[in-house]
Design an enzyme around this catalytic site. Structure first.
Site, PDB file in Angstrom:
ATOM      1  N   ALA A  29       7.770 -34.660 -15.752  1.00 12.93           N
ATOM      2  CA  ALA A  29       9.190 -34.498 -15.412  1.00 12.93           C
ATOM      3  C   ALA A  29       9.420 -33.653 -14.153  1.00 12.93           C
ATOM      4  O   ALA A  29      10.420 -33.830 -13.465  1.00 12.93           O
ATOM      5  CB  ALA A  29       9.924 -33.878 -16.596  1.00 12.93           C
ATOM      6  N   ARG A  41      10.859 -28.511 -20.109  1.00 12.86           N
ATOM      7  CA  ARG A  41      10.350 -27.194 -20.464  1.00 12.86           C
ATOM      8  C   ARG A  41      10.523 -26.111 -19.413  1.00 12.86           C
ATOM      9  O   ARG A  41      10.076 -24.988 -19.624  1.00 12.86           O
ATOM     10  CB  ARG A  41       8.876 -27.298 -20.876  1.00 12.86           C
ATOM     11  CG  ARG A  41       8.715 -28.068 -22.172  1.00 12.86           C
ATOM     12  CD  ARG A  41       7.293 -28.201 -22.641  1.00 12.86           C
ATOM     13  NE  ARG A  41       7.217 -29.075 -23.802  1.00 12.86           N
ATOM     14  CZ  ARG A  41       7.274 -30.399 -23.745  1.00 12.86           C
ATOM     15  NH1 ARG A  41       7.393 -31.005 -22.562  1.00 12.86           N
ATOM     16  NH2 ARG A  41       7.217 -31.126 -24.843  1.00 12.86           N
ATOM     17  N   HIS A 126       5.253 -43.216 -21.617  1.00 14.12           N
ATOM     18  CA  HIS A 126       6.376 -42.979 -22.534  1.00 14.12           C
ATOM     19  C   HIS A 126       7.511 -43.963 -22.331  1.00 14.12           C
ATOM     20  O   HIS A 126       8.647 -43.693 -22.715  1.00 14.12           O
ATOM     21  CB  HIS A 126       6.868 -41.533 -22.390  1.00 14.12           C
ATOM     22  CG  HIS A 126       5.824 -40.516 -22.764  1.00 14.12           C
ATOM     23  ND1 HIS A 126       5.827 -39.216 -22.329  1.00 14.12           N
ATOM     24  CD2 HIS A 126       4.715 -40.622 -23.551  1.00 14.12           C
ATOM     25  CE1 HIS A 126       4.783 -38.569 -22.826  1.00 14.12           C
ATOM     26  NE2 HIS A 126       4.090 -39.398 -23.573  1.00 14.12           N
ATOM     27  N   CYS A 134      15.071 -54.662 -28.151  1.00 14.54           N
ATOM     28  CA  CYS A 134      15.236 -54.747 -29.601  1.00 14.54           C
ATOM     29  C   CYS A 134      13.894 -54.370 -30.236  1.00 14.54           C
ATOM     30  O   CYS A 134      12.848 -54.866 -29.823  1.00 14.54           O
ATOM     31  CB  CYS A 134      15.625 -56.161 -30.004  1.00 14.54           C
ATOM     32  SG  CYS A 134      15.462 -56.440 -31.787  1.00 14.54           S
ATOM     33  N   CYS A 160      20.866 -55.942 -32.354  1.00 16.69           N
ATOM     34  CA  CYS A 160      20.490 -57.214 -31.727  1.00 16.69           C
ATOM     35  C   CYS A 160      21.022 -58.386 -32.575  1.00 16.69           C
ATOM     36  O   CYS A 160      21.294 -58.222 -33.769  1.00 16.69           O
ATOM     37  CB  CYS A 160      18.968 -57.276 -31.652  1.00 16.69           C
ATOM     38  SG  CYS A 160      18.302 -58.760 -30.890  1.00 16.69           S
ATOM     39  N   SER A 200       3.767 -31.490 -14.687  1.00 13.52           N
ATOM     40  CA  SER A 200       3.695 -31.634 -16.139  1.00 13.52           C
ATOM     41  C   SER A 200       3.226 -30.327 -16.758  1.00 13.52           C
ATOM     42  O   SER A 200       2.288 -29.701 -16.261  1.00 13.52           O
ATOM     43  CB  SER A 200       2.727 -32.749 -16.533  1.00 13.52           C
ATOM     44  OG  SER A 200       2.585 -32.771 -17.946  1.00 13.52           O
ATOM     45  N   SER A 201       3.874 -29.930 -17.843  1.00 18.35           N
ATOM     46  CA  SER A 201       3.441 -28.722 -18.542  1.00 18.35           C
ATOM     47  C   SER A 201       2.135 -28.986 -19.310  1.00 18.35           C
ATOM     48  O   SER A 201       1.527 -28.061 -19.818  1.00 18.35           O
ATOM     49  CB  SER A 201       4.539 -28.251 -19.492  1.00 18.35           C
ATOM     50  OG  SER A 201       4.893 -29.304 -20.377  1.00 18.35           O
TER      51      SER A 201
END
Ligand code: NAD
Ligand code: ZN
Length: 253
Positions: A29, A41, A126, A134, A160, A200-201
């Site tokens: 992020a 975070r 992710h 759907c 849906c 990134s943590s």
């Protein structure tokens, strides 16, 4: 070592990239905060405000599905306006130069694609929040259409036509990881000579296992993150400067 200043950081980063055949960038992020999308975070990050809705609750409760969509539409203020950052542009440059096979990302914002990395070479661990699917028949839905139905139903999540639940195409906590993306990420991590973890943590597993895997397979590891991470001690170079500042010298037009 931890780069003592920005000039050393950018020089060493460039040298290590030049000395490598195959560079694999792995982002979190932090690469997107410059675009206005908050991370989880950092102090004041999203995490400190609302806990995410885990997958089992989304499935079990209509109220949670409504709440999940309410939050997603509220976030559109950020995701809808976001443009690629200097970090995204730098990684797209590395890709174009043939240095990197693509980008592995934990992000869901579609900004690596917007920066010019072809979608098939962005490995999304992710998922992606810029569209929905759907959960039963996998049909794709655009957010504007979901929003229209959501509003017409007075704030209730639409289903849906097949009866399945419609969810952003993201991987929630408790939802299984996309197998093909994970397999590809692991194979890239094991087959590179430089792995760069950016923004990134490194606490979300199994994504955080990738830098470790790269290192074990003989690659050098660079971590670019404002705050310390658990893996700093095994990194060959740690850069604690701003991501945009550290990566912008790599941008080529
Ligand atoms: P994280 O929020 O846990 O960590 C982000 C890290 O980036 C922090 O340690 C912070 O110090 C650092 N950082 C932020 N801005 C920076 C900057 N400009 N320069 C240098 N460092 C900076 O993020 P994560 O490890 O990716 O885990 C969060 C999870 O939440 C991910 O799995 C992701 O799916 C999701 N998420 C995604 C987005 C997005 O798509 N943009 C945003 C929030 C959360
Ligand atoms: Zn369906």
């Amino acid at each position: 070592m931890i780069a003592p200043d920005l000039a050393t950081a950018t020089t060493m980063l460039r040298e290590m990239i030049d000395e490598s055949e195959r560079v694999v960038p792995f982002t979190g992020a932090g690469i997107s905060t410059e675009s206005g999308i908050p991370d989880f975070r950092s102090p004041g990050g999203l995490w400190t405000k609302t806990q995410p809705i885990p997958f089992d609750l989304f499935i079990a409760s209509r109220e949670m599905r409504d709440e999940s969509w309410r939050r997603r539409f509220a976030m559109e203020e950020y995701f809808g306006k976001a443009r690629p950052t200097r970090g995204h542009l730098a990684l797209a440059s590395l890709y174009r130069a043939g240095k990197a096979p693509g980008v592995i990302t934990q992000n869901i914002d579609n900004l690596h694609q917007s920066a010019g990395v072809p979608p098939q070479d962005v490995v999304e661990l992710h998922g992606n929040t810029t569209f929905a699917t759907c959960l039963d028949c996998a049909r794709r839905y655009e957010l504007v259409d979901v929003k229209q139905k959501f509003e017409a139903a007075n704030g209730h999540a639409p289903d849906c036509d097949c009866g399945g639940f419609i969810k952003t195409a993201t991987v929630s906590f408790g939802q299984s990881m996309p197998e093909e993306a994970m397999r590809r990420a692991q194979s890239w991590a094991m087959d590179c000579d430089l792995f760069i973890a950016i923004g990134s943590s490194l606490v979300v597993w199994p994504a955080a296992s990738l830098p470790l895997q790269a290192k074990k397979s003989g690659a050098r590891l660079i971590i670019v993150n404002r705050e310390p991470t658990e893996f700093d001690s095994i990194a060959d170079l740690v850069i604690r400067n701003d991501i945009g500042d550290a990566l912008s010298p790599l941008i080529s037009h």
